[in-house]
Motif scaffolding. Structure first.
Motif: not given
Length: 831
Positions: A70-78
Motif C-alpha cells: 500500500i502506498p500510504f501518503v500521510v498528512a504530516r510527520v512527527l
C-alpha cells in the motif's frame, strides 16, 4: 474515478461513493483501513498511487494472502530529537547540493507539515531537590547546545518545520494535546489526520482516532518530501472490549493485560483495532495509554475509531470549537463516526476481553509482556531471584534476605556513565516475514536499543548525595520514577498518584533516601493540574519533585545513582529494583546497575517507593508505619472513586491547555538564548513563561527582573503621574537605593523619554503586590521576590496582573523581557 463530494464544511473524497461505484464493501472494512483507503483515493495520480492500489484495498478480504503493498501518503510527520536531527541534517545537505548546482536552496522544503519535539535529551542528574527541574534543564542545554543551535537554525530555515523546544513535554503527549488537528483542510478539501513518526510510540495518537505508526528515518524522510510510506496490506485483529473497569483498577493495569494477551496472539506486523461497548466507554486518555504500547504488544497500530468522546477530548484540550465541529461532520459524512459494535466490521481475527476481569498488575522484571498480578509479586520475585539464568538471577537461598551496609564517607568512586547501558547492540536476526527470533518487529527492536541516553555524568560533588549510612539488599527499590509517555498523559493515574501521596504524607510515611524518586510529567499541563488540585506539594514531600518534561527513566535517562549506593550494588552483585510507570523494562535499559525493573501505574510507583522493596505483598503486608506507630496498608492510601472524580473535575480546564501551548513556542525561555546562524535570538516571549535558572535562591531574594517596551495611549498623563510619585517617594527611600530597571527599548521615541518599567508598575499600584509566594518588591516594583515558596505559576500570574493594572491605568501594553537573578546577581541591587 471521481469520488469528490461536498459536505457541510467543504468538500471531501467520499468513501461511501467508493462503495457505491462498486469497488468493494467499504462499509465493512476496519475503520483503520478506511482511513488508509481515503489517502489512496485523494492522492490518486497514476504514479505514486495507482487505480489498482485503490481497487486492491477497497476489496480487502479478512483472511486473504497478503501480497500487495500500500502506498500510504500521510498528512504530516512527527519527529523527536534523537532520531529527528539526522533528517534535518539531510535537508540541510540537500540545500547545500542545490546551492552548488546554482539553484535556490529554498527549493528544498518539507512538502508536508513536520513537527519535531525535543524531549529525549533531558536526564535525571538531580532528583529529590526542589530545583531539580532547573538544574537538569541547565545541564541539558549545556550538553546539547550544538545540537540545539542546529535545530533552531532549521526551525527558521524551513517553513514546513515546527520545533517544540525542550521543557514542553513528551513528543506523544504534545501530539495528543496540541499538534493533532483531527482533520486537515487544503484548497477547501477536508481529509483525516494521519502521520508517521520516528519513534515507535507514535501509535499513542491512535487513541484519538488517528492512523499513525513508527518508521525508520529513511521512510520518515521520504514522507517529509511527499512520498508514500509503503507497507504490506495488513491483517487487522479486532479486539472486542466489553464490560467496565472495576474501581481500583487503572488504565495501566488494562494495558498490561492487553499487552500480555496480544503478545500471545502474535500480532507482529498487524493492525489492531478496538471495538465494542467497552472500547466506547473508555475516555481518550485511557485509549491513548492502550494505543501507546502497540510496540510492546507487537502491532503496527492499536487503533480506536473517532467518536463523540474524541471530539469532547479535543474541546477539553483547548482546540477551537469550529475545528472540532468540522472534524465531527467530516467523519459523519464518511460514515466512520463512532466505535463499531460487534459484527459491524470484518476482521482477520477477533479477540475478546472483559474489562471487568482486569486485576491490578505489574510487569517485569525484564519484559513488558510478563504481567504479574499484584498480590503475586512477592512470590514471583523470590522465585525469579533464585532461578538460574537466563530466566532468573541465580542467587542462593541464604543470600535472599542478606543486607549490605556502608558508612557514608566520600569514597573514591570509579567514573560510571549515567543512565542505561552504553555498549552498542545490534538487532536480532530476521527469521521470517519481517519478524525477528524474539518475535518482534526489527525496526521497533532496533529503535529500542539505539535510543541511548547521554552517557556523561555530572561530577559527584555536585550531586545531592546521601547523608546517612546506606542499607540495601536484594529486591530493594533504588529507582522509583513516574515517567514515560504511556502514563503521564493520563490525568486519572497522575491524580491518583497525587492523592495516594497526600494520604501517605498525612499518615507520616516517607521514602528512604536510598530510593531515587522522580516525576517527569508528559507536559506542563500535568504540573498545572497537580498544582491546581493541591497535590504537588505532597508528591514533593515524598521526593517526587519534577525533574523535567521529557522521556527520562523510561529510555534510560535515569541519571546516576548515589555513588555509595551504586558501589554497594556493583560490588555485591545485588539484584536491586526499579519501579516505573514506563513501557519498557529490559535489563540495563533503565539503569546499567539495576537488574529488575517493574512497570506499574503511577500510584503504585509511589506506594512501592514508600515500601522500599518489591518482595512485598502489598495487599497483606504494611508498606510502612505511620507517625502513630501503627502499620499502614495500601488499601488505607488508595484513592476512592469519589476522591478521584473530584480531582478530575477540578483538573478539567481547557484554558490550561490554551495557556500552555498558546503564542509562539519558539519564545520559550532558555530556548530564546540558543544561538542560530544569525546570532543569538533574545526576543522575549509574548506569553510569559518563567523558569528559575539559578539554584541558589533563598526566601526574600530577588528571582526575576523585567524590563518593558510600551506604547502609551496618553504620554502626558503617564509623565504627570510619575513626576508626582517621585516627589512623594523621595523622603521615604533609604539612602543609597538607586532606581533599577531598564529604560525603554525605543529611547528615541519622545513618549518613552525618562520612563522606566519600575515607575510604570509602581504608578499602577504594583509595589508590594503578591500572588502566592511571589511579590513585587517593596523597593523596586519591577523586581519579583520569592517569599519562600514561589512557583512558576505564581510568578506568571503576578506579572500578568501587573501588565493588566498598567494597561487599565494608562492604556499601555507592556511586553516582558525577563532576567533571572540569584544571590550573586542580586547583590548590587540595593547599593
Amino acid at each position: 474515478m471521481n469520488f469528490k463530494q461536498s459536505f457541510s464544511h467543504g468538500s471531501f473524497y467520499s468513501l461511501p461513493e467508493v462503495e457505491k461505484q462498486g469497488l468493494g464493501k467499504v462499509s465493512r472494512l476496519p475503520v483503520s483501513l478506511r482511513i488508509v483507503l481515503e489517502s489512496l483515493v485523494r492522492n490518486l495520480d497514476g504514479k505514486r498511487v495507482r487505480e489498482q492500489d485503490i481497487r486492491a484495498l477497497a476489496a480487502w478480504k479478512p483472511k486473504a494472502e497478503r501480497t500487495e503493498e500500500i502506498p500510504f501518503v500521510v498528512a504530516r510527520v512527527l519527529l523527536q530529537d534523537f532520531t529527528g536531527v539526522p533528517l534535518v541534517v539531510d535537508l540541510a545537505a540537500m540545500r547545500n547540493a542545490v546551492s552548488k548546482a546554482g539553484k535556490s536552496p529554498s527549493l528544498i522544503e518539507p512538502l508536508v507539515p513536520v513537527d519535531l519535539v525535543i524531549d529525549h535529551s533531558v536526564q535525571v542528574d538531580f532528583a529529590r531537590v526542589a530545583n531539580a527541574l532547573q538544574l537538569n534543564m541547565g545541564i541539558e542545554f549545556t550538553r546539547n547546545r550544538a545540537r540545539y543551535e542546529f535545530l533552531k537554525w532549521g526551525m527558521s530555515a524551513f517553513h514546513g518545520l515546527q520545533i517544540v523546544p525542550p521543557g514542553m513535554g513528551i513528543v506523544h503527549q504534545v501530539n495528543l494535546e496540541y499538534l493533532a488537528p483531527g482533520v486537515h483542510k487544503r484548497d477547501g478539501v477536508y481529509y483525516p489526520d494521519s502521520l508517521v513518526g520516528t519513534d515507535s510510540h507514535t501509535t499513542m495518537i491512535n487513541g484519538l482516532g488517528i492512523v499513525a505508526y513508527g518508521v525508520g528515518g529513511i521512510e520518515a524522510e521520504a514522507a517529509m518530501l511527499g512520498q508514500p510510506a509503503y507497507f504490506l496490506t495488513p491483517d487487522v485483529i479486532g479486539v472486542h472490549l466489553q464490560g467496565a473497569v472495576k474501581p481500583g483498577v487503572t488504565a495501566t493495569d488494562v494495558v498490561l493485560t492487553i499487552t500480555e494477551m496480544l503478545r500471545k496472539a502474535k500480532v507482529v506486523g498487524k493492525f489492531v483495532e478496538f471495538f465494542g461497548e467497552g472500547a466506547a466507554s473508555l475516555p481518550v486518555p485511557e485509549r491513548a495509554t492502550i494505543a501507546n504500547m502497540a510496540p510492546e504488544y507487537g502491532a503496527t497500530m492499536g487503533y480506536f475509531p473517532v467518536d463523540e468522546l474524541s471530539c469532547q477530548y479535543m474541546l477539553a484540550t483547548g482546540r477551537a470549537r469550529d475545528k472540532v465541529d468540522a472534524m465531527r461532520a467530516y467523519f459523519q459524512a464518511q460514515q466512520m463516526f463512532g466505535i463499531p459494535k460487534k459484527g459491524e466490521c470484518d476482521y482477520t481475527q477477533v479477540l475478546e476481553l472483559d474489562l471487568g476481569s482486569v486485576r491490578p498488575s505489574v510487569a517485569g522484571p525484564k519484559r513488558p509482556q510478563d504481567r504479574i498480578e499484584l498480590p503475586k509479586l512477592k512470590e514471583m520475585f523470590c522465585k525469579i531471584l533464585q532461578e538460574p539464568a537466563p530466566s532468573g538471577y541465580g542467587k542462593k537461598k541464604e543470600e535472599v534476605g542478606k543486607r549490605y551496609h556502608q558508612v557514608v564517607e566520600p569514597p573514591q568512586v570509579e567514573h560510571v556513565a549515567g543512565g542505561g547501558k552504553q555498549e552498542p547492540d545490534i538487532g536480532s536476526e530476521v527469521l521470517r516475514d519481517g519478524v525477528t527470533k524474539k518475535d518482534t518487529n526489527p525496526l521497533t527492536e532496533a529503535e529500542m536499543m539505539t535510543n541511548r541516553p547521554t552517557p556523561d555524568r555530572v561530577p559527584t560533588q555536585e550531586v545531592h548525595q546521601m547523608k546517612m549510612p546506606v542499607d540495601i539488599g536484594h529486591g530493594d527499590v533504588l529507582i522509583a520514577a513516574i515517567t514515560s509517555c504511556t502514563n503521564t498523559s493520563n490525568p486519572s493515574v497522575m491524580l491518583a498518584a497525587g492523592l495516594l501521596a497526600k494520604k501517605a504524607v498525612e499518615k507520616g510515611l516517607h521514602v528512604r533516601p536510598e530510593v531515587k524518586t522522580s516525576l517527569a510529567p508528559g507536559s506542563r499541563v500535568v504540573s498545572r493540574y497537580l498544582e491546581k488540585t493541591g497535590l504537588q506539594p505532597y508528591l514533593d514531600k515524598l521526593g517526587f519533585t519534577t525533574v523535567g518534561y521529557g522521556c527520562t527513566t523510561c529510555i534510560g535517562n535515569s541519571g546516576p545513582l548515589d555513588p555509595h549506593v551504586e558501589q554497594l550494588v556493583t560490588q555485591n552483585d545485588l539484584v536491586a529494583a526499579s519501579v516505573l510507570s514506563g513501557n519498557r523494562n529490559f535489563e540495563a535499559r533503565v539503569h546499567q546497575s539495576i537488574k529488575a525493573n517493574f512497570l506499574m501505574s503511577p500510584p503504585l510507583v509511589v506506594a512501592f517507593a514508600i515500601a522500599g522493596r518489591v518482595d512485598i505483598d502489598v495487599e497483606k503486608d504494611p508498606i510502612g508505619l505511620g507517625r502513630d506507630g501503627k502499620p499502614v496498608y495500601l488499601k488505607d492510601l488508595w484513592p476512592t472513586a469519589e476522591e478521584l472524580n473530584a480531582a478530575l473535575g477540578a483538573a478539567s480546564d481547557a484554558q490550561m491547555y490554551r495557556q500552555n501551548y498558546g503564542g509562539d513556542l519558539s519564545r520559550v525561555l532558555n530556548w530564546v538564548d540558543v544561538a542560530t546562524a544569525g546570532g543569538v535570538d533574545r526576543r522575549a516571549p509574548k506569553d510569559l513563561d518563567f523558569r528559575y535558572r539559578r539554584s541558589n535562591i533563598a526566601p526574600g531574594e530577588v528571582v526575576a527582573r523585567a524590563s518593558f517596551s510600551l506604547e502609551p495611549a496618553d504620554p502626558a498623563q503617564v509623565k504627570e503621574t510619575l513626576a508626582g510619585m517621585r516627589e512623594q517617594r523621595k523622603a521615604a527611600q533609604p539612602s543609597g537605593i538607586k532606581t533599577f530597571g531598564s529604560t525603554f527599548k525605543n529611547p528615541d521615541d519622545p513618549r518613552a523619554e525618562g520612563m522606566t518599567a519600575g515607575k510604570l508598575l509602581d504608578a499602577a499600584g504594583c509595589r508590594g503586590l503578591a500572588v502566592g509566594g511571589a511579590r513585587f518588591s517593596e523597593k523596586h516594583a519591577n523586581f519579583v521576590e520569592n517569599m519562600g515558596d514561589a512557583t512558576t505559576a505564581d510568578v506568571v500570574a503576578l506579572m500578568a496582573d501587573g501588565r493588566r493594572r498598567v494597561r487599565e491605568k494608562f492604556g499601555v501594553e507592556l511586553e516582558a523581557e525577563v532576567q533571572f537573578l540569584g544571590a550573586v546577581d542580586a547583590k548590587g541591587l540595593y547599593e
